[in-house]
Write a protein that holds these residues in place. Structure first.
Motif, PDB file in Angstrom:
ATOM      1  N   ILE A 188      12.916  98.038  64.315  1.00  0.00           N
ATOM      2  CA  ILE A 188      14.148  97.615  64.898  1.00  0.00           C
ATOM      3  C   ILE A 188      13.642  96.135  65.452  1.00  0.00           C
ATOM      4  N   LEU A 189      12.819  96.060  66.512  1.00  0.00           N
ATOM      5  CA  LEU A 189      12.540  94.872  67.168  1.00  0.00           C
ATOM      6  C   LEU A 189      11.979  93.736  66.216  1.00  0.00           C
ATOM      7  N   ASN A 190      11.102  94.003  65.335  1.00  0.00           N
ATOM      8  CA  ASN A 190      10.636  92.981  63.977  1.00  0.00           C
ATOM      9  C   ASN A 190      11.965  92.417  63.376  1.00  0.00           C
ATOM     10  N   LEU A 191      12.898  93.214  62.940  1.00  0.00           N
ATOM     11  CA  LEU A 191      13.814  92.736  62.314  1.00  0.00           C
ATOM     12  C   LEU A 191      15.140  92.102  63.303  1.00  0.00           C
ATOM     13  N   TYR A 192      14.832  92.412  64.407  1.00  0.00           N
ATOM     14  CA  TYR A 192      15.830  91.832  65.618  1.00  0.00           C
ATOM     15  C   TYR A 192      15.350  90.444  65.527  1.00  0.00           C
ATOM     16  N   ILE A 193      13.983  90.274  65.820  1.00  0.00           N
ATOM     17  CA  ILE A 193      13.499  89.096  66.112  1.00  0.00           C
ATOM     18  C   ILE A 193      13.632  88.181  64.733  1.00  0.00           C
ATOM     19  N   ASN A 194      13.614  88.479  63.596  1.00  0.00           N
ATOM     20  CA  ASN A 194      13.553  87.744  62.402  1.00  0.00           C
ATOM     21  C   ASN A 194      15.260  87.249  62.256  1.00  0.00           C
TER      22      ASN A 194
ATOM     23  N   VAL B 127       2.854  87.612  69.911  1.00  0.00           N
ATOM     24  CA  VAL B 127       3.445  88.549  68.960  1.00  0.00           C
ATOM     25  C   VAL B 127       3.382  88.374  67.587  1.00  0.00           C
ATOM     26  N   ASP B 128       2.803  89.460  67.100  1.00  0.00           N
ATOM     27  CA  ASP B 128       2.160  89.457  65.564  1.00  0.00           C
ATOM     28  C   ASP B 128       3.503  90.394  64.849  1.00  0.00           C
ATOM     29  N   LEU B 129       4.286  89.232  64.474  1.00  0.00           N
ATOM     30  CA  LEU B 129       5.423  89.850  63.631  1.00  0.00           C
ATOM     31  C   LEU B 129       4.809  90.473  62.129  1.00  0.00           C
ATOM     32  N   LYS B 130       5.367  91.595  61.888  1.00  0.00           N
ATOM     33  CA  LYS B 130       5.192  91.948  60.556  1.00  0.00           C
ATOM     34  C   LYS B 130       5.914  91.332  59.481  1.00  0.00           C
ATOM     35  N   ASP B 131       5.565  91.427  58.121  1.00  0.00           N
ATOM     36  CA  ASP B 131       6.406  90.755  57.356  1.00  0.00           C
ATOM     37  C   ASP B 131       7.699  91.515  57.183  1.00  0.00           C
TER      38      ASP B 131
END
Length: 228
Positions: A95-101, A221-225
């Motif tokens: 959720i947070l990865n998508l949120y940031i993107n 912060v290492d965001l995933k693809d």
């Protein structure tokens, strides 16, 4: 609480994208819909909604587990925890990865927003017009009835006939508002109807957001693809 906030954000964004006011990032060559080529579905927001809904359903599992324990903890508790706690954190991570993107690449169509505001502004302005006319000596009940009648006719014109909102021109041409008709245009400024919204945003950024960013400025912060 994170899932609640994220669900609200993603649901609102999906509604705004449907209104063509805001749009989540859309990659070059991205397929918006497998059936309808013209569509740009808010896939990231939809995924946030799906994961957040899953997270929101987990507390009932923990409540049932806690309430059904015997005199001491049994293995159905520990086995359940191993699944629920891990799934909660994994889902929230997604959720947070998508949120940031989405937040970093959000597209805002201000002209569409302005168009929608202009379409609704006449209805919003009627309360101000009514109050100012009363200050000028008008009868509140009589003026309220005139505005009500004009509003119903304008709404019918918009909804039934698909035409523009002509409420302000109707009010201007009504002799009951003659004492104030030359000042009506001055009431039709969108910024007059937002209250303290702009100030509250500035205060929130200054008092809450910026201190948090400064406190964690060295955090990597290492965001995933984010794949669609």
């Amino acid at each position: 609480m994170i899932a609640q906030s994220a669900y609200k954000f993603s649901n609102d964004l999906r509604l705004l994208q449907n209104m063509k006011e805001v749009e989540e990032p859309f990659e070059k060559g991205q397929i918006g819909s497998s059936a309808m080529a013209y569509k740009r579905n808010p896939m990231r927001s939809e995924r946030i909604s799906a994961l957040a809904r899953f997270c929101l359903s987990l507390p009932i599992n923990t409540s049932v587990t806690a309430s059904t324990q015997w005199f001491e903890r049994t293995l159905d508790d520990s086995a359940n925890k191993r699944i629920v706690i891990a799934q909660s954190f994994l889902a929230l991570d997604g959720i947070l990865n998508l949120y940031i993107n989405i937040a970093e690449n959000l597209v805002v169509y201000d002209k569409v927003i302005s168009k929608h505001i202009e379409a609704e502004l006449p209805f919003m302005a009627t309360e101000v017009i009514l109050m100012e006319c009363v200050k000028a000596g008008g009868d509140r009940q009589a003026l309220h009835e005139r505005i009500r009648m004009h509003s119903m006719e304008s709404a019918k014109r918009v909804k039934a006939d698909g035409l523009d909102n002509d409420l302000i021109s109707r009010i201007k041409s009504d002799g009951a508002f003659a004492a104030f008709s030359d000042k009506i245009d001055a009431c039709m400024k969108p910024e007059n109807f937002i209250g303290r919204a702009a100030v509250q945003v500035d205060e929130f950024i200054a008092d809450i957001v910026n201190p948090l960013l400064n406190k964690n400025k060295n955090l990597k912060v290492d965001l995933k693809d984010i794949t669609v």
